[in-house]
Design an enzyme around this catalytic site. Sequence first.
Site, PDB file in Angstrom:
ATOM      1  N   SER A  42       0.732  -1.117  -0.006  1.00 52.49           N
ATOM      2  CA  SER A  42       0.053  -0.050  -0.018  1.00 52.49           C
ATOM      3  C   SER A  42       0.869   1.131   0.038  1.00 52.49           C
ATOM      4  O   SER A  42       2.202   1.007   0.083  1.00 52.49           O
ATOM      5  CB  SER A  42      -0.803   0.013   1.128  1.00 52.49           C
ATOM      6  N   TYR A  64       1.753  -1.368  11.004  1.00 56.34           N
ATOM      7  CA  TYR A  64       1.237  -1.429   9.827  1.00 56.34           C
ATOM      8  C   TYR A  64       2.209  -0.878   8.679  1.00 56.34           C
ATOM      9  O   TYR A  64       2.466  -1.797   7.440  1.00 56.34           O
ATOM     10  CB  TYR A  64       0.184  -0.615   9.811  1.00 56.34           C
TER      11      TYR A  64
END
Length: 213
Positions: free
Chosen positions: A105, A118
């Site tokens: 991402s 993350y």
Amino acid sequence: MHGNEISGKVAFITGAGSGIGRAAALGIAQQGARVALIGQNCPSVEETAHLIEKAGGAALAIRCDVANENEVQAAVACTANSYGRLDFAFNNAAKQGGVIVNTSSTAGVRGFARQASYVAAKHGVIGLSKVAALDYASDNVRVNVIAPGLSKTKIFERMTADNEHGADQFFDRIPLGRPGEANEIASTFLWLCSDAATYTTGAVFVIDGGLTI
């Protein structure tokens, strides 16, 4: 008309029950590939299979927790046994002469405050993919990464539904002024599987409407 480089080949798509995974599965099936649909939510994955079959394609729905290595290996084996080959993988293993496309991402190419775990995980996907690209190049396996920004998925819908300002606060950060559509992300996966990308490996494709410029 099916593209010759994809028609008749086999794709292994994780997260195929919704969002980008479903869009990728539908897109590659439209080009003539047979598709193994992988996911934990059986009804959603089976719905994707139904959509493909309704359009005249071939699909195999497999329940699998991708965090469980044994289940992933079993799903890959089931695909190979059912279709006799495995050419493309969206997130997971491939065989000789194949294509692996992993999903990171925008958190894999920049930092976000208070999101250490993350961000580290998404950077890790890119690092592992680059190593795999080197390790398997001699087997003619290409490994690339797509790094989507905000896109219209169920996760994004939940994020905006819980916020009093809705989606506007997210759109303000994106130069193109909107989130991506699932098919816009999936189209990069389809290109990476095609003969147009046979010299592309170890690359990261950021698809974020200009968010990380």
